[in-house]
Design a protein around this motif. Sequence first.
Motif, mmCIF file in Angstrom:
data_model
loop_
_atom_site.group_PDB
_atom_site.id
_atom_site.type_symbol
_atom_site.label_atom_id
_atom_site.label_comp_id
_atom_site.label_asym_id
_atom_site.label_seq_id
_atom_site.Cartn_x
_atom_site.Cartn_y
_atom_site.Cartn_z
ATOM 1 N N ILE A 3 2.826 5.168 11.675
ATOM 2 C CA ILE A 3 3.348 6.446 10.527
ATOM 3 C C ILE A 3 3.099 6.002 9.130
ATOM 4 N N ALA A 4 2.473 6.720 8.555
ATOM 5 C CA ALA A 4 2.257 6.647 7.115
ATOM 6 C C ALA A 4 3.379 7.137 6.037
ATOM 7 N N TYR A 5 3.593 6.356 5.127
ATOM 8 C CA TYR A 5 4.603 6.901 3.971
ATOM 9 C C TYR A 5 4.190 6.488 2.726
ATOM 10 N N ARG A 6 4.493 7.280 1.533
ATOM 11 C CA ARG A 6 4.473 6.911 0.264
ATOM 12 C C ARG A 6 5.604 6.647 -0.512
ATOM 13 N N VAL A 56 10.920 7.798 -1.090
ATOM 14 C CA VAL A 56 10.220 7.604 0.009
ATOM 15 C C VAL A 56 9.776 8.799 0.825
ATOM 16 N N ALA A 57 8.536 9.097 1.083
ATOM 17 C CA ALA A 57 8.119 10.258 1.631
ATOM 18 C C ALA A 57 7.084 9.853 2.908
ATOM 19 N N PRO A 58 7.686 9.917 4.112
ATOM 20 C CA PRO A 58 6.864 9.701 5.362
ATOM 21 C C PRO A 58 6.202 10.873 5.811
ATOM 22 N N THR A 59 5.027 10.654 6.525
ATOM 23 C CA THR A 59 4.369 11.750 7.307
ATOM 24 C C THR A 59 4.646 11.692 8.546
ATOM 25 N N PHE A 60 5.192 12.802 9.269
ATOM 26 C CA PHE A 60 5.546 12.618 10.649
ATOM 27 C C PHE A 60 4.455 12.399 11.643
ATOM 28 N N SER A 61 4.319 11.954 12.843
ATOM 29 C CA SER A 61 3.225 11.781 13.602
ATOM 30 C C SER A 61 2.656 12.898 14.015
ATOM 31 N N GLY A 62 1.345 13.268 14.111
ATOM 32 C CA GLY A 62 0.394 14.201 14.399
ATOM 33 C C GLY A 62 0.369 15.193 13.129
ATOM 34 N N MET A 63 0.559 14.362 12.001
ATOM 35 C CA MET A 63 0.377 15.204 10.615
ATOM 36 C C MET A 63 -0.374 14.329 9.480
ATOM 37 N N ASP A 72 -1.652 11.604 7.469
ATOM 38 C CA ASP A 72 -2.371 10.391 7.486
ATOM 39 C C ASP A 72 -1.646 9.740 8.672
ATOM 40 N N SER A 73 -0.652 10.163 9.413
ATOM 41 C CA SER A 73 -0.015 9.641 10.557
ATOM 42 C C SER A 73 -0.922 9.943 11.885
ATOM 43 N N GLU A 74 -0.711 8.848 12.823
ATOM 44 C CA GLU A 74 -1.413 9.215 13.920
ATOM 45 C C GLU A 74 -0.842 10.194 14.875
ATOM 46 N N TRP A 75 -1.720 10.778 15.886
ATOM 47 C CA TRP A 75 -1.443 11.716 16.610
ATOM 48 C C TRP A 75 -0.734 10.988 17.817
ATOM 49 N N ARG A 76 -0.100 11.907 18.667
ATOM 50 C CA ARG A 76 0.773 11.337 19.952
ATOM 51 C C ARG A 76 0.227 12.157 21.010
#
Length: 323
Positions: free
Chosen positions: A52-55, A92-99, A101-105
């Motif tokens: 899970i990527a975040y900025r 902090v701003a995360p990117t949810f999985s599947g969206m 630069d975070s990985e898909w499930r």
Amino acid sequence: MSDGNFPNKTLGADEMPLARYDGEKPPAPDWFNWAIAQEASESSVEVDGAKIAYRCWGDTSKPGLLLAHGNGAHSRWWDFIAPFLTTDYYVVAPTFSGMGDSEWRDAYSFPVFNREQLAVSEHAGLFNHAEKPIIVSHSFGGIISLNTTISEGGEKFAGAVIVDSHLEPPGDERPRPPRRTRANRIYASFNDALARFRLAPPQPCDNHYIVDYIARHSITTMKGEDGEEGYSWKFDPFIFNSLMDEWNDVDLTGLETRCPIVFMRGGLSELVPDRVADYMCSLQDPPVPMITVPEAYHHVMLDQPLAFVSSIRGLLAGWPGRR
């Protein structure tokens, strides 16, 4: 493509505004150019087997602010908002999985998305401050955040601002995406994909420079079934295939959150008209406050970015329990 929650319809030029620019960037005002030039650090944390990527922006010694995007979107939707909030907050701003630069499930669920919010907050150090962090969430991200506030771990937050998320009154049909059976379309060139970018649900947006910016961060290279490499969208088109039952069963009647919440909507939003807004406010006693941003559709931070920043600043300055 912010929220893939709604069936496609015939789109006009206002709903696909980037086609007219032929790959060129629309002119942008100075405030926007300043904001996207501000430095952000990037990190990631593994949650249930997915990265899970975040900025992050600002000073880690300040209280935390977690920004959560909508369905099909990603953390870069906050690049032109976050820098205006760093005077008082570590953002902090995360990117949810599947969206993004975070990985898909293989499958998605609300509890998984809730764990992602908690894990990013923990990993980024938001829980280390004497003041609890606050969440600001848009659309589908707001539904995730509401679930976080009512679940175990919700007490770790000082509150949540839920932006243009829709909770229909009992008996109303809940808008939902079509069940996907095909992968995202692959385009021959980056500019071909860029021209096809649209907001979902479809709406006009006069700030083409913002739409262009998020579109450019929504495209990635991808190989098609024929092995040819092209350009497509970063989001997993099958997210709602596994999430549909949970989405249909979302019921927040008698909403018992573990921290204070505030609703915000666009004054022109088709998802949160007055009747829906009145119902949402009635979910708690005393009623949940509802802030309306004039001349904004569903994508409030795109339509009225500076008014959105001012509204968030004002809300946070007087947040209950903040020192």
